[in-house]
Motif scaffolding. Structure first.
Motif, PDB file in Angstrom:
ATOM      1  N   GLN A  62      -5.046   5.148  55.649  1.00 28.55           N
ATOM      2  CA  GLN A  62      -4.173   4.973  56.809  1.00 28.55           C
ATOM      3  C   GLN A  62      -2.759   5.477  56.535  1.00 28.55           C
ATOM      4  O   GLN A  62      -2.210   5.290  55.448  1.00 28.55           O
ATOM      5  CB  GLN A  62      -4.085   3.494  57.196  1.00 28.55           C
ATOM      6  CG  GLN A  62      -5.234   2.951  57.990  1.00 28.55           C
ATOM      7  CD  GLN A  62      -4.923   1.557  58.504  1.00 28.55           C
ATOM      8  OE1 GLN A  62      -3.830   1.305  59.025  1.00 28.55           O
ATOM      9  NE2 GLN A  62      -5.887   0.652  58.338  1.00 28.55           N
TER      10      GLN A  62
ATOM     11  N   GLU B  28      -4.483   4.532  65.502  1.00 28.10           N
ATOM     12  CA  GLU B  28      -4.551   4.611  64.043  1.00 28.10           C
ATOM     13  C   GLU B  28      -4.660   6.070  63.610  1.00 28.10           C
ATOM     14  O   GLU B  28      -5.436   6.849  64.175  1.00 28.10           O
ATOM     15  CB  GLU B  28      -5.763   3.841  63.515  1.00 28.10           C
ATOM     16  CG  GLU B  28      -5.913   3.914  61.998  1.00 28.10           C
ATOM     17  CD  GLU B  28      -7.135   3.177  61.493  1.00 28.10           C
ATOM     18  OE1 GLU B  28      -7.152   1.938  61.578  1.00 28.10           O
ATOM     19  OE2 GLU B  28      -8.092   3.843  61.041  1.00 28.10           O
TER      20      GLU B  28
ATOM     21  N   ASP C 181      -7.645  10.767  64.020  1.00 26.78           N
ATOM     22  CA  ASP C 181      -6.752  10.072  64.934  1.00 26.78           C
ATOM     23  C   ASP C 181      -7.589   9.263  65.914  1.00 26.78           C
ATOM     24  O   ASP C 181      -8.328   9.824  66.718  1.00 26.78           O
ATOM     25  CB  ASP C 181      -5.882  11.087  65.686  1.00 26.78           C
ATOM     26  CG  ASP C 181      -4.596  10.466  66.215  1.00 26.78           C
ATOM     27  OD1 ASP C 181      -4.655   9.308  66.629  1.00 26.78           O
ATOM     28  OD2 ASP C 181      -3.553  11.154  66.219  1.00 26.78           O
TER      29      ASP C 181
ATOM     30  N   GLU D 164      -0.784   5.246  59.749  1.00 23.60           N
ATOM     31  CA  GLU D 164      -0.370   4.356  60.831  1.00 23.60           C
ATOM     32  C   GLU D 164      -1.581   3.493  61.202  1.00 23.60           C
ATOM     33  O   GLU D 164      -2.713   3.996  61.193  1.00 23.60           O
ATOM     34  CB  GLU D 164       0.068   5.155  62.073  1.00 23.60           C
ATOM     35  CG  GLU D 164       1.388   5.871  61.927  1.00 23.60           C
ATOM     36  CD  GLU D 164       2.590   4.941  62.157  1.00 23.60           C
ATOM     37  OE1 GLU D 164       2.383   3.711  62.259  1.00 23.60           O
ATOM     38  OE2 GLU D 164       3.706   5.451  62.229  1.00 23.60           O
TER      39      GLU D 164
ATOM     40  N   ALA E 163      -8.868   3.523  56.025  1.00 29.43           N
ATOM     41  CA  ALA E 163      -9.067   3.673  57.462  1.00 29.43           C
ATOM     42  C   ALA E 163     -10.128   2.686  57.941  1.00 29.43           C
ATOM     43  O   ALA E 163     -11.098   2.402  57.222  1.00 29.43           O
ATOM     44  CB  ALA E 163      -9.489   5.098  57.790  1.00 29.43           C
ATOM     45  N   THR E 164      -9.948   2.146  59.135  1.00 30.43           N
ATOM     46  CA  THR E 164     -10.909   1.168  59.649  1.00 30.43           C
ATOM     47  C   THR E 164     -12.192   1.824  60.136  1.00 30.43           C
ATOM     48  O   THR E 164     -13.242   1.176  60.175  1.00 30.43           O
ATOM     49  CB  THR E 164     -10.287   0.365  60.802  1.00 30.43           C
ATOM     50  OG1 THR E 164      -9.921   1.266  61.862  1.00 30.43           O
ATOM     51  CG2 THR E 164      -9.047  -0.386  60.334  1.00 30.43           C
TER      52      THR E 164
ATOM     53  N   SER F 150      -5.219   8.415  60.075  1.00 31.76           N
ATOM     54  CA  SER F 150      -5.583   8.366  58.661  1.00 31.76           C
ATOM     55  C   SER F 150      -5.759   9.781  58.127  1.00 31.76           C
ATOM     56  O   SER F 150      -6.068  10.714  58.883  1.00 31.76           O
ATOM     57  CB  SER F 150      -6.865   7.557  58.454  1.00 31.76           C
ATOM     58  OG  SER F 150      -7.937   8.098  59.210  1.00 31.76           O
TER      59      SER F 150
END
Length: 717
Positions: free
Chosen positions: A50, A194, A188, A52, A59-60, A196
């Motif tokens: 990540q 988010e 994105d 943001e 990253a989720t 990454s």
């Protein structure tokens, strides 16, 4: 070190990445489904990080990437896993639309010279929309670069997938094998805002990380084919019907048939020559109108593909294309245009590329006579060289020449040296010195600039000093105002709250500008303060206050029948605005400004960057600016209204209409275009342009119109 097979990615303790490309043993069917055996046999690159909303955590939503190649092309394949596929935002299909990066998308970049500062960038959305661009010196992004490449997208139960085929003929690289390139990948997720990356990205560059070439991974293992002829020929044919009642020689329904050709030839793997004959730009979208209540010239961006490709090489002094008090030494709109009207380009040649640590560019173009525009045949020449120094810095020189000037009779030349220095991840120093030679103009023909810019995530600082002489006159460039010494300072504090469900970042910004002429008289003084809130969902709120002093050295006609006398004026104003993020069906920025203006009052209501998505293919982009000004010398309202309406049939075919009304110019204009890329690199355009004068009684009177059909065909050898 390079990862050892079968591994394709290796990370060290600091997060640096080396990735490995894999040669294909059998043909790859580019269909977006990722069902070939190679995807089971070769492990993917993964572990995206990540940037943001928080920098550092994994990253989720997982992303799996493969970089493959054969003798003809590079292939980048991706599986984008998605927890909630129904939340994907994919409402833009038009190629190279800036709205593509406001959709869910996957992007990757290739630093084919491994100079850690220049790259080519590709973005793809779940709808198959594509966006390609060139990054120059980690600063400028040139979206007019349009190579031949192929992309197909697919859906699977847990997300969406991509297959990209990029021919070696479409890119430039160093000679020899094996190759070492730079590589970056970005995911994105718009619905959760988010971002990454494959490698750790400083939070200050989360949104612009694809430009931060030096932060990318190292890509090894690619083997390029032996050098071939690599010649592209692109002839075109146009038919048009034109009426121009504002020309010095008015014409009505004048029919014409014309043809020309563009040629691109690779002199070496990394040097390209472009030749053009009877160049035509009929397919270019019309300029977007601007309201101008200042006494200085407006800057309009270049949109013509021939001048935009590799444009970054010609950027001077760390300044890209854009409005600024800083002069632009080479402004390509001086070629083939005069006061917004087209001038025929007879022929031209250009060479761009790299030789070792040097970037070089040379251009020579001849424009013809244009009796209707009252411009004589003119020759334009530009030469540029830059040398890489240190890790991410460069020094260079630029020379321009024009055989017949506009401001003065006879030739005009400009030359200068510049340096752009980048340190750490966010500190940049830009500097230049330039001089012009305009024959009859003597003395005070210099300009120089020094700028320091620190753009960290939490703190920002910018300091600048600029000088532009009274006779500084680059006639292949752009100068908004001369005879000035400008000092500027700006400071920013942007903290991120540790635990807020709604707010991502606060921002306080203050700036001071001080401009005086060569005699030491103050002409402009401005203090500005702004507070802004950036929300997790992409919305943004801001409020700012400005106090301005402006001296008018001569009477200023600000509107028809309204002239401000010579004097010094001081006023203050307040502005507030709200931006609705692109994840919404209706988005844009609404703002209100009110306060004093010169010796009166002004109220400004505006809406910009608007977008209404009616369907995934059909969108409306409205804009509005209303300036109501009340001065002792008179009252007036300057209104600018417009809308771009776009319908996209496929990612390679769209129709758009740009409609504009400008009360200041008494102009009502329409630009309607159909673009169809019927074969890779080959296009059909159907264009209708019309301008009307709103001062006419009754219906606005016709000023000019044109109906144009253009077709070109790319032939590769």
């Amino acid at each position: 070190p390079a990862p050892v097979a079968p591994a394709v990615i290796l990370r060290d303790a600091s997060g640096r990445v080396t990735a490995r490309a894999v040669r294909l043993r059998e043909a790859l069917g580019v269909d977006g489904r990722l069902d070939e055996a190679v995807y089971r046999e070769v492990p993917p690159m993964d572990g995206f990080i990540q940037a943001e909303p928080k920098a550092g955590p994994p990253a989720t939503q997982p992303t799996h990437v493969w970089v493959l190649f054969d003798d003809d092309a590079i292939y980048v394949s991706v599986r984008c896993w998605e927890q909630y596929p129904n939340r994907l935002i994919a409402d833009e299909m038009r190629r190279d639309s800036m709205n593509i990066i406001q959709n869910d998308h996957f992007g990757f970049s290739l630093d084919t010279f491994y100079d850690r500062r220049n790259a080519i960038v590709f973005n793809v959305t779940p709808a198959g929309a594509r966006f390609d661009a060139q990054v120059s010196d980690e600063r400028q992004l040139n979206v007019a670069w349009n190579p031949v490449w192929r992309v197909e997208v697919g859906r699977f139960e847990g997300g969406w997938s991509i297959e990209v085929e990029l021919p070696f003929k479409s890119i430039r690289y160093r000679p020899g094998n094996p190759q070492v390139w730079g590589f970056q990948a970005r995911r994105d997720n718009k619905w959760m805002n988010e971002i990454s990356y494959l490698t750790p990205m400083p939070p200050a560059h989360a949104a612009s990380g694809m430009r931060q070439v030096s932060e990318g991974a190292t890509l090894v293992g690619i083997e390029v084919p032996p050098r071939a002829l690599n010649l592209e020929v692109k002839p075109y044919l146009t038919a048009d019907l034109t009426t121009d009642l504002q020309s010095s020689v008015p014409i009505s329904n004048d029919a014409a048939l014309d043809m020309g050709v563009d040629v691109k030839y690779s002199l070496t793997e990394n040097l390209t020559a472009d030749l053009t004959y009877n160049t035509d730009f009929a397919q270019v979208e019309a300029d977007e109108q601007q309201v101008n209540l200042t006494r200085f010239s407006l800057f309009f961006p270049e949109k013509r593909e021939f001048f935009l490709e590799n444009q970054g090489i010609f950027n001077f002094g760390g300044l890209g294309s854009g409005a600024s008090s800083t002069p632009t030494l080479f402004y390509s709109r001086r070629i083939g245009l005069h006061q917004g009207r087209a001038v025929p380009i007879t022929a031209g040649a250009r060479m761009t590329g790299r030789v070792g640590r040097y970037s070089i560019g040379a251009l020579d173009i001849r424009s013809g006579d244009a009796p209707g525009v009252q411009v004589a045949a003119t020759n334009f020449a530009v030469a540029r060289v830059k040398r890489d120094v240190f890790r991410r810095s460069s020094v260079g020189a630029l020379v321009t020449h024009r055989s017949a000037g506009e401001r003065i009779a006879g030739r005009n030349a400009a030359y200068g040296v510049d340096g752009t220095f980048a340190f750490y991840s966010s500190l940049n120093i830009n500097t230049y010195w330039a001089r012009t030679d305009s024959g009859s103009l003597r003395g005070d023909e210099d300009s120089y600039r020094a700028q320091l810019d620190y753009a960290g995530d939490r703190y920002g600082l910018q300091l600048e000093h600029l000088y532009v002489g009274d006779n500084f006159n680059p006639e292949v460039g752009f100068v908004s105002r001369d005879d000035l010494r400008r000092s500027f300072a700006q400071a920013r504090f942007s903290p991120r709250p540790r635990s807020s469900r709604h707010v991502r970042k606060y921002s306080w910004t203050g700036s001071a500008e001080y401009i005086e002429d060569a005699a030491g008289r103050v002409e402009t003084r401005e203090l500005d303060g702004q507070f802004a809130i950036e929300f997790h969902n992409g919305d943004r709120f801001s409020v700012s206050g400005t106090r301005t002093y402006e001296f008018l050295p001569r009477p200023f006609r600000i509107a028809p029948g309204v002239t401000l006398p010579v004097a010094g004026y001081e006023w203050a104003s307040v502005r507030t605005g709200m931006t609705l993020g692109q994840q919404r069906r209706f988005s844009g920025t609404a703002s209100l400004e009110f306060g004093d203006f010169y010796n009166g009052r002004r109220t400004v209501v505006s809406f910009s960057q608007g977008r209404l998505d009616l369907t995934s293919r059909f969108s409306i982009e409205p804009s509005l600016s209303v300036n109501r000004v009340d001065l002792p010398q008179g009252r007036f309202t300057a209104t600018l209204a417009g809308s771009r309406v776009t319908y996209t049939m496929t990612p390679l075919m769209f129709a758009s209409a740009l409609l504009q009304y400008n009360s200041s110019g008494n102009l009502l204009a329409a630009n309607v275009r159909l673009r169809w890329e019927y074969a890779p690199g080959s296009e059909l355009f159907i264009v209708y342009n019309e301008q009307r004068d709103t001062r006419a009684a009754g219906l606005p009177g016709l000023a000019n119109r044109a109906f144009i059909v253009k077709v070109n065909r790319l032939v590769r050898f």
